[in-house]
Design a protein around this motif. Structure first.
Motif, PDB file in Angstrom:
ATOM      1  N   GLU A  29      -1.303  15.176  -7.425  1.00  0.00           N
ATOM      2  CA  GLU A  29      -0.442  14.276  -6.667  1.00  0.00           C
ATOM      3  C   GLU A  29      -1.051  14.043  -5.281  1.00  0.00           C
ATOM      4  OE1 GLU A  29       2.151  12.749  -7.865  1.00  0.00           O
ATOM      5  OE2 GLU A  29       2.045  13.762  -9.806  1.00  0.00           O
ATOM      6  N   ILE A  30      -0.604  13.002  -4.582  1.00  0.00           N
ATOM      7  CA  ILE A  30      -1.233  12.593  -3.334  1.00  0.00           C
ATOM      8  C   ILE A  30      -1.252  13.712  -2.294  1.00  0.00           C
ATOM      9  CG2 ILE A  30      -0.929  11.133  -1.289  1.00  0.00           C
ATOM     10  CD1 ILE A  30      -2.377   9.659  -3.363  1.00  0.00           C
ATOM     11  N   CYS A  31      -0.120  14.339  -2.026  1.00  0.00           N
ATOM     12  CA  CYS A  31      -0.083  15.390  -0.990  1.00  0.00           C
ATOM     13  C   CYS A  31      -1.042  16.530  -1.331  1.00  0.00           C
ATOM     14  CB  CYS A  31       1.330  15.928  -0.820  1.00  0.00           C
ATOM     15  SG  CYS A  31       2.435  14.816   0.081  1.00  0.00           S
ATOM     16  N   GLU A  32      -1.079  16.912  -2.592  1.00  0.00           N
ATOM     17  CA  GLU A  32      -1.993  17.968  -3.035  1.00  0.00           C
ATOM     18  C   GLU A  32      -3.443  17.521  -2.894  1.00  0.00           C
ATOM     19  OE1 GLU A  32      -3.072  20.499  -7.121  1.00  0.00           O
ATOM     20  OE2 GLU A  32      -1.537  18.918  -7.161  1.00  0.00           O
ATOM     21  N   ALA A  33      -3.722  16.279  -3.302  1.00  0.00           N
ATOM     22  CA  ALA A  33      -5.100  15.767  -3.241  1.00  0.00           C
ATOM     23  C   ALA A  33      -5.597  15.701  -1.805  1.00  0.00           C
ATOM     24  CB  ALA A  33      -5.174  14.383  -3.887  1.00  0.00           C
ATOM     25  N   CYS A  40       0.876  -1.174   0.000  1.00  0.00           N
ATOM     26  CA  CYS A  40       0.000   0.000   0.000  1.00  0.00           C
ATOM     27  C   CYS A  40       0.914   1.225   0.000  1.00  0.00           C
ATOM     28  CB  CYS A  40      -0.875  -0.012   1.251  1.00  0.00           C
ATOM     29  SG  CYS A  40      -1.927   1.435   1.449  1.00  0.00           S
ATOM     30  N   GLU A  41       0.698   2.175  -0.924  1.00  0.00           N
ATOM     31  CA  GLU A  41       1.662   3.264  -1.113  1.00  0.00           C
ATOM     32  C   GLU A  41       1.592   4.326  -0.018  1.00  0.00           C
ATOM     33  OE1 GLU A  41       2.008   4.831  -5.145  1.00  0.00           O
ATOM     34  OE2 GLU A  41       0.821   3.135  -5.837  1.00  0.00           O
ATOM     35  N   TYR A  42       0.382   4.681   0.409  1.00  0.00           N
ATOM     36  CA  TYR A  42       0.190   5.732   1.404  1.00  0.00           C
ATOM     37  C   TYR A  42      -0.888   5.318   2.401  1.00  0.00           C
ATOM     38  CZ  TYR A  42       2.544   8.614  -2.122  1.00  0.00           C
ATOM     39  OH  TYR A  42       3.450   9.108  -3.037  1.00  0.00           O
ATOM     40  N   VAL A  43      -0.746   5.792   3.638  1.00  0.00           N
ATOM     41  CA  VAL A  43      -1.768   5.599   4.660  1.00  0.00           C
ATOM     42  C   VAL A  43      -2.087   6.959   5.264  1.00  0.00           C
ATOM     43  CG1 VAL A  43      -2.368   4.500   6.854  1.00  0.00           C
ATOM     44  CG2 VAL A  43      -0.951   3.269   5.199  1.00  0.00           C
ATOM     45  N   LEU A  44      -3.370   7.297   5.318  1.00  0.00           N
ATOM     46  CA  LEU A  44      -3.821   8.532   5.953  1.00  0.00           C
ATOM     47  C   LEU A  44      -4.520   8.166   7.249  1.00  0.00           C
ATOM     48  CD1 LEU A  44      -4.129  11.647   5.718  1.00  0.00           C
ATOM     49  CD2 LEU A  44      -6.352  11.224   4.638  1.00  0.00           C
ATOM     50  N   THR A  45      -3.992   8.656   8.364  1.00  0.00           N
ATOM     51  CA  THR A  45      -4.557   8.358   9.679  1.00  0.00           C
ATOM     52  C   THR A  45      -5.091   9.632  10.310  1.00  0.00           C
ATOM     53  OG1 THR A  45      -2.441   8.738  10.826  1.00  0.00           O
ATOM     54  CG2 THR A  45      -2.879   6.517  10.008  1.00  0.00           C
ATOM     55  N   ASN A  46      -5.917   9.478  11.356  1.00  0.00           N
ATOM     56  CA  ASN A  46      -6.325  10.659  12.117  1.00  0.00           C
ATOM     57  C   ASN A  46      -6.119  10.399  13.601  1.00  0.00           C
ATOM     58  OD1 ASN A  46      -8.943   9.748  13.432  1.00  0.00           O
ATOM     59  ND2 ASN A  46      -9.472   9.417  11.288  1.00  0.00           N
ATOM     60  N   ARG A  47      -5.767  11.468  14.294  1.00  0.00           N
ATOM     61  CA  ARG A  47      -5.485  11.380  15.728  1.00  0.00           C
ATOM     62  C   ARG A  47      -6.065  12.624  16.397  1.00  0.00           C
ATOM     63  NH1 ARG A  47      -1.257  13.596  18.231  1.00  0.00           N
ATOM     64  NH2 ARG A  47      -0.127  13.844  16.266  1.00  0.00           N
ATOM     65  N   HIS A  60       1.162   9.168   5.573  1.00  0.00           N
ATOM     66  CA  HIS A  60       2.382   8.377   5.751  1.00  0.00           C
ATOM     67  C   HIS A  60       2.745   7.646   4.461  1.00  0.00           C
ATOM     68  CE1 HIS A  60       1.847   8.645  10.213  1.00  0.00           C
ATOM     69  NE2 HIS A  60       0.565   8.619   9.877  1.00  0.00           N
ATOM     70  N   SER A  61       4.048   7.509   4.250  1.00  0.00           N
ATOM     71  CA  SER A  61       4.575   6.635   3.196  1.00  0.00           C
ATOM     72  C   SER A  61       5.792   5.920   3.764  1.00  0.00           C
ATOM     73  CB  SER A  61       4.961   7.449   1.951  1.00  0.00           C
ATOM     74  OG  SER A  61       6.180   8.147   2.184  1.00  0.00           O
ATOM     75  N   ASN A  62       6.476   5.172   2.928  1.00  0.00           N
ATOM     76  CA  ASN A  62       7.697   4.501   3.390  1.00  0.00           C
ATOM     77  C   ASN A  62       8.784   5.499   3.779  1.00  0.00           C
ATOM     78  OD1 ASN A  62       6.972   1.735   3.261  1.00  0.00           O
ATOM     79  ND2 ASN A  62       7.136   1.797   1.031  1.00  0.00           N
ATOM     80  N   SER A  63       8.600   6.761   3.395  1.00  0.00           N
ATOM     81  CA  SER A  63       9.552   7.813   3.774  1.00  0.00           C
ATOM     82  C   SER A  63       9.228   8.421   5.131  1.00  0.00           C
ATOM     83  CB  SER A  63       9.568   8.915   2.703  1.00  0.00           C
ATOM     84  OG  SER A  63       9.952   8.396   1.451  1.00  0.00           O
ATOM     85  N   GLY A  64       8.145   7.968   5.760  1.00  0.00           N
ATOM     86  CA  GLY A  64       7.729   8.512   7.048  1.00  0.00           C
ATOM     87  C   GLY A  64       6.464   9.336   6.929  1.00  0.00           C
ATOM     88  N   CYS A  65       6.231  10.194   7.919  1.00  0.00           N
ATOM     89  CA  CYS A  65       5.063  11.082   7.896  1.00  0.00           C
ATOM     90  C   CYS A  65       5.356  12.248   6.967  1.00  0.00           C
ATOM     91  CB  CYS A  65       4.746  11.578   9.304  1.00  0.00           C
ATOM     92  SG  CYS A  65       3.267  12.620   9.368  1.00  0.00           S
ATOM     93  N   LEU A  66       4.613  12.330   5.886  1.00  0.00           N
ATOM     94  CA  LEU A  66       4.860  13.355   4.870  1.00  0.00           C
ATOM     95  C   LEU A  66       4.227  14.691   5.211  1.00  0.00           C
ATOM     96  CD1 LEU A  66       4.227  11.226   1.653  1.00  0.00           C
ATOM     97  CD2 LEU A  66       6.403  11.670   2.792  1.00  0.00           C
ATOM     98  N   LYS A  67       3.069  14.644   5.866  1.00  0.00           N
ATOM     99  CA  LYS A  67       2.323  15.880   6.105  1.00  0.00           C
ATOM    100  C   LYS A  67       1.336  15.665   7.236  1.00  0.00           C
ATOM    101  CE  LYS A  67       1.294  20.093   4.451  1.00  0.00           C
ATOM    102  NZ  LYS A  67       2.253  21.189   4.242  1.00  0.00           N
ATOM    103  N   ASP A  68       1.126  16.713   8.033  1.00  0.00           N
ATOM    104  CA  ASP A  68       0.133  16.700   9.109  1.00  0.00           C
ATOM    105  C   ASP A  68      -0.880  17.796   8.808  1.00  0.00           C
ATOM    106  OD1 ASP A  68      -1.312  17.172  11.512  1.00  0.00           O
ATOM    107  OD2 ASP A  68       0.301  16.301  12.692  1.00  0.00           O
ATOM    108  N   TYR A  69      -2.110  17.388   8.507  1.00  0.00           N
ATOM    109  CA  TYR A  69      -3.183  18.338   8.202  1.00  0.00           C
ATOM    110  C   TYR A  69      -4.025  18.495   9.468  1.00  0.00           C
ATOM    111  CZ  TYR A  69      -1.780  16.678   3.577  1.00  0.00           C
ATOM    112  OH  TYR A  69      -1.047  16.305   2.469  1.00  0.00           O
TER     113      TYR A  69
END
Length: 255
Positions: free
Chosen positions: A218-222, A160-167, A180-189
């Protein structure tokens, strides 16, 4: 000839119009997409609760999906609850035939049935572009994970390429949607939690993500655009029945 981007959603029918199919149609339509569908189940449901549910047979589900996929240029596939192992296996076979189509996975509920969760983990998650999962869903899908972070990493290991979680942070009442991606947490919205109780908010977010991807984002933009759209939708929330409010899903028209 101008053509709207096509999204195929695997989802249930909610007769109250608060969630599921109608939510996808309105959200995607507001973003200039054409929403096609393969029904996975039928509810008897009002604004408060599900009273009855019927799971669509796998053969019927496959017939619906292939009728669309063999006729229209589907840009994105959005998957909600599939309700049975047979339906999970059927959707997996379809995804195998269309590996070039991005997949957005947003199960609105993941039941704690080992066979069902194993099927999601082994057959659906590896095919996903992005999986949108809350803390409960994370730990239900990956029950042996010792933490949410471990569960995210194990899901990413499925391909799975990306995971979006909520906390939710209680101290300042903020919700953190983290990509999240294999590079770590990409962005916190981040957003402030509203006091009202909503149904269908997660569906707006995932449908919007599918819609923006269909338009080439792209994913981050979307995810960022979808997060902002959801906030506008919640600020204009509707209260029609005697239960929960639900987002105003035509907010994308103004964006």
């Amino acid at each position: 000839m101008n053509q709207l981007p096509v999204v195929l959603t695997f989802t249930s029918h909610d007769p109250s119009g608060i969630s599921a199919l109608q939510g996808d149609i309105e959200t995607l339509g507001s973003l200039g997409c054409h929403c096609t569908s393969a029904l996975t189940g039928v509810f008897a449901k009002d604004s408060r609760e599900v009273k009855w549910q019927h799971c669509i047979p796998a053969s019927t589900l496959v017939a619906q999906a292939r009728a669309v996929l063999e006729d229209m240029p589907v840009c994105v596939i959005k998957i909600g609850d599939l309700n049975s192992i047979e339906n999970i296996e059927a959707v997996h076979s379809i995804l195998m035939d269309y590996p070039h189509i991005p997949v957005v996975f947003d199960p609105t509920s993941v039941e704690e049935q080992e066979e069902l969760t194993d099927a999601y983990t082994n057959l659906i998650l590896p095919m996903c572009t992005i999986a949108i999962l809350n803390p409960s869903e994370l730990l239900t899908l990956i029950p042996y994970a010792e933490s949410e972070e471990m569960a995210v990493n194990l899901i990413l290991e499925t391909e799975c390429e990306y995971v979006l979680t909520n906390r939710f942070t209680k101290t300042d009442k903020t919700i953190h949607n983290q990509l999240h991606s294999n590079s770590g947490c990409l962005k916190d919205y981040t957003s402030v939690k509203l006091d009202q109780q909503f149904q269908g908010a997660g569906g707006v977010l995932s449908a919007a993500i599918a819609g923006y991807i269909a338009h080439g984002a792209e994913i981050c933009e979307a995810v960022g655009d979808s997060h902002r759209l959801l906030q506008r939708s919640l600020k204009k929330a509707l209260s029609i029945g005697m239960g929960s409010q639900f987002p105003y899903r035509l907010a994308g028209i103004a964006s």
